[in-house]
Design a protein around this motif. Structure first.
Motif, mmCIF file in Angstrom:
data_model
loop_
_atom_site.group_PDB
_atom_site.id
_atom_site.type_symbol
_atom_site.label_atom_id
_atom_site.label_comp_id
_atom_site.label_asym_id
_atom_site.label_seq_id
_atom_site.Cartn_x
_atom_site.Cartn_y
_atom_site.Cartn_z
ATOM 1 N N ALA A 9 0.835 -1.209 0.000
ATOM 2 C CA ALA A 9 0.000 0.000 0.000
ATOM 3 C C ALA A 9 0.863 1.249 0.000
ATOM 4 C CB ALA A 9 -0.911 0.006 1.229
ATOM 5 N N LEU A 10 0.436 2.238 -0.765
ATOM 6 C CA LEU A 10 1.054 3.558 -0.761
ATOM 7 C C LEU A 10 0.062 4.538 -0.164
ATOM 8 C CD1 LEU A 10 3.272 5.604 -1.676
ATOM 9 C CD2 LEU A 10 2.048 5.772 -3.851
ATOM 10 N N VAL A 11 0.496 5.273 0.856
ATOM 11 C CA VAL A 11 -0.363 6.275 1.509
ATOM 12 C C VAL A 11 0.277 7.633 1.331
ATOM 13 C CG1 VAL A 11 -1.509 6.990 3.634
ATOM 14 C CG2 VAL A 11 -1.085 4.555 3.218
ATOM 15 N N THR A 12 -0.348 8.514 0.549
ATOM 16 C CA THR A 12 0.201 9.864 0.405
ATOM 17 C C THR A 12 -0.208 10.701 1.620
ATOM 18 O OG1 THR A 12 -1.694 10.828 -0.786
ATOM 19 C CG2 THR A 12 -0.038 9.657 -2.095
ATOM 20 N N GLY A 13 0.683 11.592 2.021
ATOM 21 C CA GLY A 13 0.428 12.331 3.253
ATOM 22 C C GLY A 13 0.313 11.378 4.417
ATOM 23 N N ILE A 18 -4.598 12.050 9.797
ATOM 24 C CA ILE A 18 -5.354 10.925 9.256
ATOM 25 C C ILE A 18 -4.433 9.967 8.511
ATOM 26 C CG2 ILE A 18 -7.107 10.288 7.555
ATOM 27 C CD1 ILE A 18 -8.577 12.882 8.294
ATOM 28 N N GLY A 19 -3.495 10.512 7.750
ATOM 29 C CA GLY A 19 -2.576 9.672 6.993
ATOM 30 C C GLY A 19 -1.755 8.754 7.871
ATOM 31 N N ALA A 20 -1.253 9.269 8.980
ATOM 32 C CA ALA A 20 -0.478 8.437 9.904
ATOM 33 C C ALA A 20 -1.363 7.355 10.499
ATOM 34 C CB ALA A 20 0.118 9.307 11.012
ATOM 35 N N GLY A 21 -2.600 7.705 10.838
ATOM 36 C CA GLY A 21 -3.525 6.708 11.370
ATOM 37 C C GLY A 21 -3.774 5.596 10.371
ATOM 38 N N ILE A 22 -3.932 5.963 9.086
ATOM 39 C CA ILE A 22 -4.158 4.958 8.049
ATOM 40 C C ILE A 22 -2.922 4.101 7.841
ATOM 41 C CG2 ILE A 22 -4.588 4.640 5.581
ATOM 42 C CD1 ILE A 22 -6.436 7.098 5.725
ATOM 43 N N SER A 23 -1.742 4.721 7.805
ATOM 44 C CA SER A 23 -0.504 3.958 7.642
ATOM 45 C C SER A 23 -0.365 2.917 8.747
ATOM 46 C CB SER A 23 0.707 4.902 7.664
ATOM 47 O OG SER A 23 0.717 5.768 6.542
ATOM 48 N N ARG A 24 -0.614 3.329 9.974
ATOM 49 C CA ARG A 24 -0.493 2.403 11.109
ATOM 50 C C ARG A 24 -1.509 1.264 11.007
ATOM 51 N NH1 ARG A 24 0.104 7.533 14.244
ATOM 52 N NH2 ARG A 24 2.290 7.646 14.957
ATOM 53 N N ARG A 25 -2.747 1.585 10.642
ATOM 54 C CA ARG A 25 -3.782 0.553 10.621
ATOM 55 C C ARG A 25 -3.571 -0.442 9.479
ATOM 56 N NH1 ARG A 25 -8.811 -0.331 13.063
ATOM 57 N NH2 ARG A 25 -9.435 -2.428 12.420
ATOM 58 N N LEU A 26 -3.192 0.045 8.307
ATOM 59 C CA LEU A 26 -2.929 -0.870 7.199
ATOM 60 C C LEU A 26 -1.777 -1.814 7.536
ATOM 61 C CD1 LEU A 26 -3.298 1.351 3.978
ATOM 62 C CD2 LEU A 26 -5.054 0.127 5.261
#
Length: 247
Positions: A9-13, A18-26
Protein backbone atom coordinates in the motif's frame (compact mmCIF):
# COMPACT_ATOMS: atom_id res chain seq x y z
CA UNK A 1 -3.84 -13.10 10.11
CA UNK A 2 -4.65 -9.56 9.03
CA UNK A 3 -7.14 -8.40 6.41
CA UNK A 4 -4.28 -7.14 4.23
CA UNK A 5 -1.59 -9.79 4.58
CA UNK A 6 0.74 -9.70 1.59
CA UNK A 7 -0.62 -6.46 0.16
CA UNK A 8 1.48 -3.42 -0.72
CA UNK A 9 0.00 0.00 0.00
CA UNK A 10 1.05 3.56 -0.76
CA UNK A 11 -0.36 6.27 1.51
CA UNK A 12 0.20 9.86 0.41
CA UNK A 13 0.43 12.33 3.25
CA UNK A 14 0.92 9.19 5.29
CA UNK A 15 2.99 10.60 8.12
CA UNK A 16 0.64 13.01 9.86
CA UNK A 17 -2.91 13.11 11.15
CA UNK A 18 -5.35 10.92 9.26
CA UNK A 19 -2.58 9.67 6.99
CA UNK A 20 -0.48 8.44 9.90
CA UNK A 21 -3.53 6.71 11.37
CA UNK A 22 -4.16 4.96 8.05
CA UNK A 23 -0.50 3.96 7.64
CA UNK A 24 -0.49 2.40 11.11
CA UNK A 25 -3.78 0.55 10.62
CA UNK A 26 -2.93 -0.87 7.20
CA UNK A 27 0.38 -2.11 8.58
CA UNK A 28 -1.39 -3.63 11.59
CA UNK A 29 -3.59 -5.54 9.13
CA UNK A 30 -0.52 -7.02 7.45
CA UNK A 31 0.17 -4.64 4.56
CA UNK A 32 3.62 -3.41 3.62
CA UNK A 33 3.09 0.35 3.72
CA UNK A 34 5.00 2.97 1.77
CA UNK A 35 4.63 6.26 3.62
CA UNK A 36 4.81 9.16 1.17
CA UNK A 37 5.15 12.59 2.69
CA UNK A 38 6.47 16.02 1.82
CA UNK A 39 8.75 15.95 4.89
CA UNK A 40 11.02 12.92 4.82
CA UNK A 41 12.11 12.75 8.46
CA UNK A 42 8.51 12.57 9.65
CA UNK A 43 7.76 9.83 7.11
CA UNK A 44 10.82 7.91 8.28
CA UNK A 45 9.57 7.99 11.87
CA UNK A 46 6.23 6.42 10.93
CA UNK A 47 7.86 3.94 8.55
CA UNK A 48 10.29 2.80 11.23
CA UNK A 49 7.43 2.40 13.68
CA UNK A 50 5.37 0.20 11.34
CA UNK A 51 8.13 -1.61 9.46
CA UNK A 52 7.39 0.12 6.17
CA UNK A 53 9.19 2.41 3.74
CA UNK A 54 9.44 6.19 3.63
CA UNK A 55 9.56 8.35 0.51
CA UNK A 56 9.65 12.10 0.10
CA UNK A 57 7.30 13.67 -2.42
CA UNK A 58 5.45 16.85 -3.21
CA UNK A 59 2.46 15.36 -5.01
CA UNK A 60 1.66 18.75 -6.50
CA UNK A 61 4.73 18.11 -8.68
CA UNK A 62 3.70 15.70 -11.45
CA UNK A 63 7.20 14.36 -12.02
CA UNK A 64 7.72 13.62 -8.33
CA UNK A 65 4.35 11.88 -8.06
CA UNK A 66 5.12 9.67 -11.06
CA UNK A 67 8.58 8.82 -9.74
CA UNK A 68 7.30 7.76 -6.32
CA UNK A 69 4.77 5.36 -7.83
CA UNK A 70 7.32 3.86 -10.22
CA UNK A 71 9.83 3.33 -7.43
CA UNK A 72 7.20 1.80 -5.15
CA UNK A 73 6.92 -1.28 -7.37
CA UNK A 74 3.77 -3.37 -7.17
CA UNK A 75 0.87 -1.57 -5.52
CA UNK A 76 -2.32 -3.27 -4.42
CA UNK A 77 -3.71 -0.35 -2.44
CA UNK A 78 -3.43 3.38 -3.10
CA UNK A 79 -4.65 5.81 -0.47
CA UNK A 80 -4.78 9.37 -1.76
CA UNK A 81 -4.76 11.18 1.55
CA UNK A 82 -2.42 14.15 1.02
CA UNK A 83 -4.36 17.38 1.20
CA UNK A 84 -4.02 21.08 1.80
CA UNK A 85 -6.37 23.56 3.39
CA UNK A 86 -6.24 27.37 3.50
CA UNK A 87 -9.57 28.58 4.89
CA UNK A 88 -10.91 32.04 4.32
CA UNK A 89 -13.92 33.87 2.92
CA UNK A 90 -14.33 33.40 -0.80
CA UNK A 91 -14.20 37.15 -1.44
CA UNK A 92 -10.71 37.15 0.12
CA UNK A 93 -9.51 34.15 -1.91
CA UNK A 94 -6.76 34.95 -4.38
CA UNK A 95 -6.05 32.97 -7.55
CA UNK A 96 -2.78 31.89 -5.95
CA UNK A 97 -4.60 30.43 -2.92
CA UNK A 98 -7.10 28.68 -5.21
CA UNK A 99 -4.36 27.17 -7.36
CA UNK A 100 -2.36 25.97 -4.36
CA UNK A 101 -5.29 24.09 -2.82
CA UNK A 102 -6.35 22.64 -6.18
CA UNK A 103 -2.73 21.71 -6.94
CA UNK A 104 -2.46 19.41 -3.93
CA UNK A 105 -6.03 18.18 -3.51
CA UNK A 106 -6.86 17.49 -7.15
CA UNK A 107 -3.77 17.69 -9.35
CA UNK A 108 -1.72 15.60 -6.91
CA UNK A 109 -4.45 12.95 -6.74
CA UNK A 110 -4.62 12.93 -10.54
CA UNK A 111 -0.87 12.41 -10.87
CA UNK A 112 -0.52 9.58 -8.35
CA UNK A 113 -3.62 7.74 -9.55
CA UNK A 114 -2.63 8.05 -13.21
CA UNK A 115 0.80 6.62 -12.42
CA UNK A 116 -0.59 3.72 -10.38
CA UNK A 117 -3.44 2.57 -12.62
CA UNK A 118 -1.57 0.90 -15.53
CA UNK A 119 0.10 -1.70 -13.28
CA UNK A 120 -3.15 -2.27 -11.38
CA UNK A 121 -4.96 -2.81 -14.67
CA UNK A 122 -2.34 -5.29 -15.80
CA UNK A 123 -2.58 -7.15 -12.48
CA UNK A 124 -6.39 -6.94 -12.69
CA UNK A 125 -6.53 -5.91 -9.05
CA UNK A 126 -6.45 -2.69 -7.08
CA UNK A 127 -8.00 -0.70 -4.28
CA UNK A 128 -8.04 3.10 -4.66
CA UNK A 129 -9.19 5.02 -1.61
CA UNK A 130 -9.52 8.79 -1.87
CA UNK A 131 -9.85 10.79 1.32
CA UNK A 132 -12.59 13.33 0.76
CA UNK A 133 -14.69 15.45 3.05
CA UNK A 134 -18.32 16.10 3.88
CA UNK A 135 -17.52 19.64 2.72
CA UNK A 136 -17.50 18.24 -0.81
CA UNK A 137 -21.14 17.25 -0.39
CA UNK A 138 -22.63 20.06 1.69
CA UNK A 139 -20.22 22.94 1.00
CA UNK A 140 -18.40 25.08 3.52
CA UNK A 141 -18.95 28.60 4.78
CA UNK A 142 -15.50 30.16 4.89
CA UNK A 143 -13.74 27.49 2.84
CA UNK A 144 -15.14 27.44 -0.70
CA UNK A 145 -11.95 26.36 -2.45
CA UNK A 146 -11.44 23.37 -0.17
CA UNK A 147 -15.07 22.31 -0.58
CA UNK A 148 -14.76 22.64 -4.36
CA UNK A 149 -11.76 20.30 -4.47
CA UNK A 150 -13.46 17.75 -2.22
CA UNK A 151 -16.56 17.84 -4.40
CA UNK A 152 -14.29 17.17 -7.36
CA UNK A 153 -12.85 14.15 -5.58
CA UNK A 154 -16.31 12.56 -5.33
CA UNK A 155 -16.88 12.84 -9.09
CA UNK A 156 -13.32 11.76 -9.87
CA UNK A 157 -13.65 8.65 -7.73
CA UNK A 158 -16.93 7.61 -9.33
CA UNK A 159 -15.40 8.06 -12.78
CA UNK A 160 -12.33 5.97 -11.89
CA UNK A 161 -14.64 3.28 -10.49
CA UNK A 162 -16.65 3.21 -13.73
CA UNK A 163 -13.59 3.02 -15.98
CA UNK A 164 -11.74 0.37 -14.00
CA UNK A 165 -14.35 -2.06 -12.70
CA UNK A 166 -13.58 -4.40 -15.61
CA UNK A 167 -10.00 -4.64 -14.33
CA UNK A 168 -11.02 -5.74 -10.85
CA UNK A 169 -10.16 -2.32 -9.43
CA UNK A 170 -12.40 -0.57 -6.93
CA UNK A 171 -12.37 3.13 -6.10
CA UNK A 172 -14.11 4.77 -3.18
CA UNK A 173 -14.13 8.09 -1.35
CA UNK A 174 -14.16 8.37 2.42
CA UNK A 175 -16.16 11.51 3.20
CA UNK A 176 -14.42 12.59 6.37
CA UNK A 177 -15.99 14.95 8.85
CA UNK A 178 -14.21 17.06 11.48
CA UNK A 179 -11.21 15.09 12.74
CA UNK A 180 -8.79 16.13 15.47
CA UNK A 181 -5.54 16.49 13.50
CA UNK A 182 -2.82 19.11 13.00
CA UNK A 183 -4.93 20.41 10.10
CA UNK A 184 -7.64 21.31 12.61
CA UNK A 185 -5.04 23.24 14.57
CA UNK A 186 -4.31 25.24 11.41
CA UNK A 187 -7.99 26.14 11.20
CA UNK A 188 -7.99 27.27 14.83
CA UNK A 189 -4.88 29.36 14.13
CA UNK A 190 -6.95 31.55 11.80
CA UNK A 191 -8.26 33.26 14.91
CA UNK A 192 -11.91 34.04 15.56
CA UNK A 193 -13.06 32.73 12.19
CA UNK A 194 -11.15 29.48 12.69
CA UNK A 195 -12.49 28.91 16.19
CA UNK A 196 -16.04 29.53 15.02
CA UNK A 197 -15.52 27.07 12.17
CA UNK A 198 -14.33 24.31 14.54
CA UNK A 199 -17.23 24.92 16.93
CA UNK A 200 -19.68 24.82 14.02
CA UNK A 201 -18.20 21.56 12.76
CA UNK A 202 -18.58 19.93 16.17
CA UNK A 203 -22.16 21.19 16.47
CA UNK A 204 -22.92 19.95 12.94
CA UNK A 205 -22.32 16.31 13.85
CA UNK A 206 -24.96 14.18 15.53
CA UNK A 207 -22.32 13.03 18.02
CA UNK A 208 -21.28 16.62 18.87
CA UNK A 209 -17.57 15.90 18.80
CA UNK A 210 -14.54 15.67 16.56
CA UNK A 211 -13.61 12.26 15.22
CA UNK A 212 -10.21 10.57 15.43
CA UNK A 213 -7.71 9.47 12.83
CA UNK A 214 -8.09 5.92 14.12
CA UNK A 215 -11.81 5.94 13.31
CA UNK A 216 -11.08 6.95 9.71
CA UNK A 217 -8.27 4.40 9.47
CA UNK A 218 -10.54 1.55 10.54
CA UNK A 219 -12.86 2.26 7.61
CA UNK A 220 -9.94 2.66 5.20
CA UNK A 221 -8.59 -0.77 6.18
CA UNK A 222 -11.98 -2.36 5.58
CA UNK A 223 -12.41 -0.72 2.16
CA UNK A 224 -8.89 -1.85 1.22
CA UNK A 225 -9.66 -5.45 2.11
CA UNK A 226 -11.35 -8.34 0.33
CA UNK A 227 -14.28 -7.88 2.69
CA UNK A 228 -15.20 -4.78 0.67
CA UNK A 229 -14.80 -6.40 -2.76
CA UNK A 230 -18.37 -5.42 -3.77
CA UNK A 231 -17.98 -1.79 -2.69
CA UNK A 232 -16.98 0.66 -5.41
CA UNK A 233 -17.85 4.14 -6.61
CA UNK A 234 -19.14 5.05 -3.18
CA UNK A 235 -18.83 8.21 -1.11
CA UNK A 236 -18.75 6.71 2.38
CA UNK A 237 -19.28 9.03 5.31
CA UNK A 238 -17.13 8.86 8.43
CA UNK A 239 -18.30 12.08 9.96
CA UNK A 240 -20.44 11.47 13.02
CA UNK A 241 -23.59 12.19 11.03
CA UNK A 242 -22.39 15.59 9.89
CA UNK A 243 -24.81 17.48 7.72
CA UNK A 244 -27.92 15.30 8.06
CA UNK A 245 -29.63 17.44 10.69
CA UNK A 246 -29.73 17.79 14.44
CA UNK A 247 -30.13 14.85 16.79
Amino acid sequence: MGMLDGRRALVTGGARGIGAGISRRLAAEGAHVIVANRTLDVAEEIAAEIGGEAVQVDIGDLEQADRVVREAGRLDVLVNNAGFDDPGWFTDTTPERWQRVVGVNLLGMFAVTKAALPAMQEARYGRIINIGSEAGRIGSSGNAVYAATKGGIIAFTKSIARENARFGITANTLAVGPIETPLMDQVRAKGELGLKMVAAMEAGTLLKRLGTAEEVAALAAFVASEQASFVTGENIGVSGGMGIGSA
